[in-house]
Design an enzyme around this catalytic site. Structure first.
Site, PDB file in Angstrom:
ATOM      1  CD  GLU A 195      -9.226   3.615  -1.474  1.00  0.00           C
ATOM      2  OE1 GLU A 195     -10.081   3.211  -0.692  1.00  0.00           O
ATOM      3  OE2 GLU A 195      -8.424   4.529  -1.180  1.00  0.00           O
ATOM      4  CG  HIS A 226      -8.730  -2.767   4.328  1.00  0.00           C
ATOM      5  ND1 HIS A 226      -8.528  -2.662   2.974  1.00  0.00           N
ATOM      6  CD2 HIS A 226      -8.377  -1.572   4.851  1.00  0.00           C
ATOM      7  CE1 HIS A 226      -8.067  -1.458   2.681  1.00  0.00           C
ATOM      8  NE2 HIS A 226      -7.967  -0.771   3.803  1.00  0.00           N
ATOM      9  CG  ASP A 227     -11.384   0.550   3.748  1.00  0.00           C
ATOM     10  OD1 ASP A 227     -10.801   0.447   4.835  1.00  0.00           O
ATOM     11  OD2 ASP A 227     -10.866   1.068   2.753  1.00  0.00           O
ATOM     12  CG  ASP A 229      -2.316   0.135   1.003  1.00  0.00           C
ATOM     13  OD1 ASP A 229      -2.709   1.184   0.477  1.00  0.00           O
ATOM     14  OD2 ASP A 229      -3.059  -0.811   1.322  1.00  0.00           O
ATOM     15  CG  ASP A 260      -4.761   4.916   1.122  1.00  0.00           C
ATOM     16  OD1 ASP A 260      -5.673   4.088   1.235  1.00  0.00           O
ATOM     17  OD2 ASP A 260      -4.691   5.963   1.809  1.00  0.00           O
TER      18      ASP A 260
HETATM   19  C1  NOJ Z   1      -8.410   3.949   2.074  1.00  0.00           C
HETATM   20  C2  NOJ Z   1      -8.018   2.776   2.892  1.00  0.00           C
HETATM   21  O1  NOJ Z   1      -8.478   1.596   2.268  1.00  0.00           O
HETATM   22  C3  NOJ Z   1      -8.608   2.983   4.271  1.00  0.00           C
HETATM   23  O2  NOJ Z   1      -8.494   1.855   5.083  1.00  0.00           O
HETATM   24  C4  NOJ Z   1      -7.966   4.187   4.884  1.00  0.00           C
HETATM   25  O3  NOJ Z   1      -8.599   4.479   6.110  1.00  0.00           O
HETATM   26  C5  NOJ Z   1      -8.082   5.427   3.994  1.00  0.00           C
HETATM   27  N1  NOJ Z   1      -7.808   5.130   2.618  1.00  0.00           N
HETATM   28  C6  NOJ Z   1      -7.135   6.499   4.443  1.00  0.00           C
HETATM   29  O4  NOJ Z   1      -5.807   6.143   4.227  1.00  0.00           O
END
Ligand code: NOJ
Length: 558
Positions: A256, A331-332, A97, A202
């Site tokens: 992302e 993971h989110d 990441d 990210d």
């Molecule tokens: C996206 C990531 O997937 C997430 O877990 C993170 O909190 C935010 N970006 C900020 O870095």
């Protein structure tokens, strides 16, 4: 165009909850190394590891304090070098990441930047004066942050606000500043020189911001994506990164791009002729259900038509022009089985979902635990939440709500569901650790765990393995990886059916998203059955009787 990462089978690791090798209750890098053989056995040859950099862990590592070191709880840099070495021997590529949008407020750059307006690093971050409204000092704009509250935080030292679209402890870097860009290029270079194969980037769509003018969406603080998403300069920055960094290493880069990126902007980021990113993670297919409108999970319903539309639109728009990652959730987000699966038809629906997604055109990214059908956690008290956005969400709720109601609201969208420890076996702490884990463990590990899955030939795990084998080590690789995609029966609200076709092969992928029984007439002559999720298939005169969540993959005569 063909690239090395197109034929790979990817897997996402959230290190904190993957495997605890040193029994301190938290997953770590050695834990990943120890499980590489497991991943290889499943058919994985590419892993994306979420941040393990030195960090105060406000956002579990996305708040980086030192880009060149490993957080103590995850191990050491030598551990990572060992991991790389072992991965190379197994031919598993590793991507990390890469957090470009922000650092931790404990990063030395920020400590300097906040110390005085004349500091050399002042311009590394985004500082603005507040506004006086009725004698009250207010943030420069009404823009909201992704993690509740304002996108600005007041800093006493210089009496100004810094921008932070995530948590207060994650100040945003100022990408207009060339020195910042050079610093980040050096970070990337350092890891690529060490031997990593690329990055998941990210929050990449947020590197450019609109002029600092209030959002008209509301008079209050409001999350207005348009103010800091997919703005033109992001592409200038990415072209620079590509030219000076990514292209020099033939690195895989997956951006992302958040829920606000249209297909058009997705192509702008990653079309082959744009020379920016290899692909983008979009989120259009992640929320095709009524989760936001229900109070009880029993009312959850997948909007199959919209899911099909999203798949069709992205797949067709990217034909010949670009490449897509294939991932259900990450993971989110909630766990796949609790989101799109049917717990009453557990194995059937889990296998069908895998077949439906991973036989499309693109590179699979399985989220850890998905291969055994891990589910959401059942929260019973506030102290169980670890995720900063869930905690902020809880505190932002109406104080008059009952505790139970607050818990229900936060649990619904909490990112902690996906961050429970991997259920390796039916033993204490699910085999994740030998001591009481510091991450949550889902109590269903006795029924859902890796060891039992491996020993049962009919398990979800074996189904995933078969899919990955078809994509990798079979005569069908060409058609399944590179073949054309065509969706059939676009208007059918229950069946998701598509063809993949190459010069010499044609494959039909049939998936039922319903618990009812349907019939489907195959209009080709069937040559071979490649995959199924029931023991047999019911086919007569080319009419298939599809049982609940049945999924069948056929090779047909062209
Ligand atoms: C996206 C990531 O997937 C997430 O877990 C993170 O909190 C935010 N970006 C900020 O870095």
């Amino acid at each position: 165009m063909r690239k090395w990462w197109m034929t790979r089978n990817g897997y996402q690791i959230y290190p904190r909850s993957f495997f605890d090798s040193n029994n301190d209750g938290i997953g770590d890098i050695k834990g990943i190394t120890l499980k590489l053989d497991y991943l290889k056995e499943l058919g994985i040859d590419l892993i994306w590891i979420c941040p393990f950099y030195d960090s105060p862990m406000d956002d579990n590592g996305y708040d980086v304090r030192n880009f060149f070191d490993v957080a103590k709880e995850f191990g050491t840099l030598d551990d990572f070098k060992e991991l790389l070495k072992k991965a190379k021997t197994l031919d598993i590529k590793i991507i990390l990441d890469f957090v470009l949008n922000h650092t931790s407020d404990e990063h030395p750059w920020f400590i300097e930047s906040r110390s005085s307006i004349n500091n050399d690093k002042r311009d590394y971050y985004i500082w603005e004066e507040g506004k006086l409204v009725n004698d009250k000092l207010m943030p420069p704009t009404n823009w909201g942050s992704f993690f509740s509250g304002s996108a600005w935080n007041y800093d006493q030292q210089t009496n100004m606000f810094y921008m932070k679209i995530f948590s207060n402890k994650m100040p945003d870097l100022n990408w207009k500043n060339k020195e910042v860009r050079n610093e980040m290029i050096n970070v990337g270079k350092w890891w690529l020189d060490l031997g990593v194969d690329g990055f998941r980037i990210d929050a990449v769509s947020h590197l450019d911001r609109a002029p600092f003018i209030d959002s008209t969406k509301s008079n209050e603080i409001v999350l207005d994506w348009n103010k800091f998403s997919n703005l033109p300069k992001v592409h200038t920055y990415l072209k620079e990164l590509n030219e000076k960094l990514f292209s020099k290493y033939d690195a895989l880069t997956i951006g992302e791009v958040g829920g606000a990126a249209s297909i058009k902007s997705g192509l702008k980021y990653s079309a082959f002729d744009r020379f920016e990113l290899s692909m983008v993670f979009n989120f259009d297919h992640n929320w095709c259900n009524n989760l936001n409108d229900i109070t009880d999970y029993k009312d959850l319903k997948t909007d199959v038509l919209s899911l099909k539309r999203v798949f069709n639109n992205w797949q067709t728009a990217f034909t010949d022009k670009g490449w897509l990652p294939l991932n259900w959730l990450n993971h989110d987000q909630p766990r796949l089985m609790s989101h799109y699966g049917d717990l009453a038809f557990f194995k059937e629906s889990a296998k069908m979902l895998a077949t439906a997604l991973y036989l499309m055109r693109g590179t699979p990214f399985i989220y850890q635990g998905e291969e055994i059908g891990m589910t959401n956690y059942h929260f019973t008290k506030f102290s169980e939440f670890n995720d900063v956005s869930s905690i902020n969400h809880y505190h932002s709720l109406d104080k008059d709500l009952s505790e139970k109601e607050k818990l229900r609201i936060v649990a619904k969208s909490s990112r902690d569901h996906a961050r429970t420890g991997i259920q390796w076996e039916n033993s204490e702490f699910a085999g994740f650790s030998k001591v009481k884990p510091k991450v949550l463990i889902n109590s269903n590990y006795k029924d859902i765990n890796v060891l039992d899955n491996i020993s049962d030939e009919s398990s979800i795990w074996h189904h995933y393995k078969k899919i990955l084998e078809l994509r990798k080590n079979s005569e069908y690789q060409e058609v399944l990886v590179f073949g054309k995609y065509k969706q059939l029966k676009l208007k059918d609200p229950n069946l998701y059916i598509y063809e993949r076709e190459s010069n010499d092969k044609k494959i039909l992928v049939i998936n039922s998203f319903s618990k009812d029984v349907y019939e489907y007439k195959v209009t080709y002559k069937v040559k071979n059955i490649l995959l199924k999720n029931y023991e047999d298939i019911l086919i007569k005169n080319n009419i298939i009787k599809l049982r609940p969540y049945e999924s069948v993959v056929l090779e047909v005569f062209k």
